[in-house]
Design a protein around this motif. Sequence first.
Motif, PDB file in Angstrom:
ATOM      1  N   ILE A  66       0.877  -1.178   0.000  1.00  0.00           N
ATOM      2  CA  ILE A  66       0.000   0.000   0.000  1.00  0.00           C
ATOM      3  C   ILE A  66       0.913   1.227   0.000  1.00  0.00           C
ATOM      4  N   ALA A  67       0.698   2.104  -0.969  1.00  0.00           N
ATOM      5  CA  ALA A  67       1.556   3.282  -1.117  1.00  0.00           C
ATOM      6  C   ALA A  67       0.735   4.536  -0.815  1.00  0.00           C
ATOM      7  N   PRO A  68       0.756   5.000   0.455  1.00  0.00           N
ATOM      8  CA  PRO A  68      -0.014   6.194   0.815  1.00  0.00           C
ATOM      9  C   PRO A  68       0.732   7.440   0.321  1.00  0.00           C
ATOM     10  N   CYS A  69       0.214   8.044  -0.740  1.00  0.00           N
ATOM     11  CA  CYS A  69       0.941   9.123  -1.411  1.00  0.00           C
ATOM     12  C   CYS A  69       0.747  10.452  -0.683  1.00  0.00           C
ATOM     13  N   THR A  70       1.811  11.268  -0.699  1.00  0.00           N
ATOM     14  CA  THR A  70       1.701  12.603  -0.103  1.00  0.00           C
ATOM     15  C   THR A  70       1.560  13.672  -1.182  1.00  0.00           C
ATOM     16  N   GLY A  71       1.769  13.304  -2.437  1.00  0.00           N
ATOM     17  CA  GLY A  71       1.665  14.270  -3.530  1.00  0.00           C
ATOM     18  C   GLY A  71       1.924  13.567  -4.848  1.00  0.00           C
ATOM     19  N   SER A  72       1.962  14.360  -5.924  1.00  0.00           N
ATOM     20  CA  SER A  72       2.057  13.734  -7.247  1.00  0.00           C
ATOM     21  C   SER A  72       3.396  13.028  -7.460  1.00  0.00           C
ATOM     22  N   ALA A  73       4.465  13.488  -6.781  1.00  0.00           N
ATOM     23  CA  ALA A  73       5.763  12.811  -6.946  1.00  0.00           C
ATOM     24  C   ALA A  73       5.668  11.373  -6.427  1.00  0.00           C
ATOM     25  N   ASP A  74       4.968  11.190  -5.326  1.00  0.00           N
ATOM     26  CA  ASP A  74       4.770   9.829  -4.789  1.00  0.00           C
ATOM     27  C   ASP A  74       3.941   8.977  -5.761  1.00  0.00           C
ATOM     28  N   VAL A  75       2.946   9.600  -6.366  1.00  0.00           N
ATOM     29  CA  VAL A  75       2.108   8.853  -7.318  1.00  0.00           C
ATOM     30  C   VAL A  75       2.976   8.376  -8.488  1.00  0.00           C
ATOM     31  N   VAL A  76       3.803   9.268  -8.998  1.00  0.00           N
ATOM     32  CA  VAL A  76       4.674   8.903 -10.128  1.00  0.00           C
ATOM     33  C   VAL A  76       5.600   7.756  -9.708  1.00  0.00           C
ATOM     34  N   ALA A  77       6.208   7.870  -8.521  1.00  0.00           N
ATOM     35  CA  ALA A  77       7.173   6.850  -8.078  1.00  0.00           C
ATOM     36  C   ALA A  77       6.503   5.489  -7.898  1.00  0.00           C
ATOM     37  N   ALA A  78       5.349   5.475  -7.238  1.00  0.00           N
ATOM     38  CA  ALA A  78       4.667   4.193  -6.967  1.00  0.00           C
ATOM     39  C   ALA A  78       4.170   3.566  -8.261  1.00  0.00           C
ATOM     40  N   LEU A  79       3.680   4.412  -9.154  1.00  0.00           N
ATOM     41  CA  LEU A  79       3.147   3.892 -10.422  1.00  0.00           C
ATOM     42  C   LEU A  79       4.285   3.321 -11.271  1.00  0.00           C
ATOM     43  N   LYS A  80       5.388   4.041 -11.325  1.00  0.00           N
ATOM     44  CA  LYS A  80       6.545   3.587 -12.120  1.00  0.00           C
ATOM     45  C   LYS A  80       7.004   2.219 -11.612  1.00  0.00           C
ATOM     46  N   TRP A  81       7.078   2.099 -10.302  1.00  0.00           N
ATOM     47  CA  TRP A  81       7.515   0.822  -9.720  1.00  0.00           C
ATOM     48  C   TRP A  81       6.526  -0.301 -10.066  1.00  0.00           C
ATOM     49  N   ALA A  82       5.244   0.013  -9.948  1.00  0.00           N
ATOM     50  CA  ALA A  82       4.223  -1.010 -10.231  1.00  0.00           C
ATOM     51  C   ALA A  82       4.299  -1.446 -11.688  1.00  0.00           C
ATOM     52  N   VAL A  83       4.461  -0.494 -12.586  1.00  0.00           N
ATOM     53  CA  VAL A  83       4.499  -0.831 -14.018  1.00  0.00           C
ATOM     54  C   VAL A  83       5.729  -1.686 -14.314  1.00  0.00           C
ATOM     55  N   GLU A  84       6.865  -1.293 -13.746  1.00  0.00           N
ATOM     56  CA  GLU A  84       8.093  -2.063 -13.989  1.00  0.00           C
ATOM     57  C   GLU A  84       7.986  -3.475 -13.427  1.00  0.00           C
ATOM     58  N   THR A  85       7.319  -3.595 -12.272  1.00  0.00           N
ATOM     59  CA  THR A  85       7.194  -4.898 -11.621  1.00  0.00           C
ATOM     60  C   THR A  85       6.092  -5.756 -12.251  1.00  0.00           C
ATOM     61  N   GLY A  86       5.184  -5.101 -12.943  1.00  0.00           N
ATOM     62  CA  GLY A  86       4.036  -5.830 -13.505  1.00  0.00           C
ATOM     63  C   GLY A  86       2.945  -6.067 -12.487  1.00  0.00           C
ATOM     64  N   ALA A  87       2.986  -5.328 -11.380  1.00  0.00           N
ATOM     65  CA  ALA A  87       1.971  -5.528 -10.324  1.00  0.00           C
ATOM     66  C   ALA A  87       0.649  -4.881 -10.719  1.00  0.00           C
ATOM     67  N   PRO A  88      -0.483  -5.534 -10.432  1.00  0.00           N
ATOM     68  CA  PRO A  88      -1.780  -4.871 -10.636  1.00  0.00           C
ATOM     69  C   PRO A  88      -1.840  -3.583  -9.821  1.00  0.00           C
ATOM     70  N   VAL A  89      -2.470  -2.565 -10.391  1.00  0.00           N
ATOM     71  CA  VAL A  89      -2.545  -1.253  -9.736  1.00  0.00           C
ATOM     72  C   VAL A  89      -3.992  -0.962  -9.349  1.00  0.00           C
ATOM     73  N   ALA A  90      -4.229  -0.791  -8.056  1.00  0.00           N
ATOM     74  CA  ALA A  90      -5.548  -0.309  -7.601  1.00  0.00           C
ATOM     75  C   ALA A  90      -5.355   1.131  -7.142  1.00  0.00           C
ATOM     76  N   VAL A  91      -6.309   1.998  -7.483  1.00  0.00           N
ATOM     77  CA  VAL A  91      -6.210   3.409  -7.104  1.00  0.00           C
ATOM     78  C   VAL A  91      -7.307   3.695  -6.084  1.00  0.00           C
ATOM     79  N   ARG A  92      -6.890   4.284  -4.972  1.00  0.00           N
ATOM     80  CA  ARG A  92      -7.857   4.543  -3.897  1.00  0.00           C
ATOM     81  C   ARG A  92      -8.011   6.035  -3.641  1.00  0.00           C
TER      82      ARG A  92
END
Length: 485
Positions: A66-92
Amino acid sequence: MGASTVPVPVPVPVPVPQPVRVRLDDPAYHELARSFRGSLVRAGDAPYEERRRIWNGAIDRHPALIAPCTGSADVVAALKWAVETGAPVAVRGGGHSFPGHSVCDGGVVIDLSAMKEIRVDPEARTARVGAGALLGELDAATQPFGLAVPSGIVTHTGVAGLTLGGGIGWLSRKYGMSVDQLLSVDLVTAGGERVTAGAAHEPELFWGMRGAGGNFGIVTEFTFRLNPVGPTVLAGPVLWPVEDSPQVMRFYRDWIAGAPDELTTIVIHRKAPPSPALPPELHGRPVVMVIACWVGEPEAGEEVMRPMREFGRPLLDLCRPKPYLAHQAMFDPSFPHGWRYYFRGCGLDRLDDGALDVMARYAGRIASPQSGFPLFQLGGAVARVGEDDTAASGRSLGHMLNINGIREAPEGFDEERGWVREFWSAMQPYQAGVYVNFLMDEGEQRIRLAYGSRERKLERLRALKAEWDPGNVFRLNQNIPPADA
Ligand code: FAD
């Protein structure tokens, strides 16, 4: 039109991506952990159990991270990692998706719930709203200026998911859907790019965001136009015994025909809740309530409301001038976090006698003290926006029905689900549309219907998806598959 016996539909399974094994011990994860400003939560961490829970207690999923984001930089970082890893992405956002799309098994939850900043400009009548804000937080920020955004009817619902699917509530007939007051969105795309979409910049993307928004990116901030509301409105329920439903509903149908846009109503059949606003002798009694919200001159509202309030022999009339904020919070106690919920919805062009008879029949079969079925009145400003002007559809519908099967504990929940499915099936002859925010996991065909019966609207959305998310990173939602290359 008469209702025939309709078979209970077998729910169509939606293809759910298989969880991949996410590695939390490799260099890519350590890089994410270094750059991420929020506190990442993994299985076994102390807050994990609480953080993986969403509003619907019937959903029980275990994300890897679970990646509790504090701003758009966190969103970019978590999304980039998920895409590279191939992990399913749920947005809350607010975590109120009926089918639980904001949490997943084995993947990453990009949790925006801490991004709550709201900046109101009362002169310009605009508000910039963080993607984690809840409806009540937005209203609390705008109402001191006598302003509001049209939204939904339970204050702990998320602004993000509600807006990206359309958004209907007490102000709909006066000011349209939430998307109709949206000026722009800042989002992070599947490719990790930060983009602003509005009428002047990326207008096609902005069109898609207004109704199918979860498919094209992760919104970090919304900019809304604000409209004058209250702070006092003439609002509240009038209650009759449920046995009177056939007459009350037929009268209601005639009464709302041609009603001014200042009036929005919702009719609910349920057992009266144990609310302190109701006398104890009514608690648990099956009732039909017509709940009104008049946003305009109070004297004119009294006139418009009078015939409904005087119809038949009401058990109780609680319609009176009150703060808009209080009216917005009226349903909060009926939908607390953690109970079990199974909802099905459908649009209706009009209230045929047959449809009203089905409603009366299933109202009489409500077992749970919490189950019921709100019927939203549409029309007015909702209908003045063209069907092709936003991805949000169903502009010409007269009503939106939402059948709520609710149990506080697991016992009896299967029976509630059965009641909802049977009732929904019996409504089939009268169903005219699908509201994407009221969908469970109901399959591709129902998602198609949510974007109107016009194939070209879906094709337009699929083309947009192919442009902005060709790999379908954002697929844990009411999914629009990318157009074939
Ligand atoms: P979440 O579960 O966080 O998100 C729902 C969906 O939106 C997910 O697919 C998620 O991926 C996507 N999403 C969320 N945030 C973002 C983001 N920032 N960027 C991109 N995608 C995102 N609807 C109405 O129109 N009117 C009502 O009156 C109304 N009342 C409701 C009352 C209750 C108690 C509940 C549970 C729901 C109600 N709804 C209503 C339905 C509501 O609009 C949807 O459930 C909506 O999805 C909730 O948004 P959320 O942010 O809370 O949910």
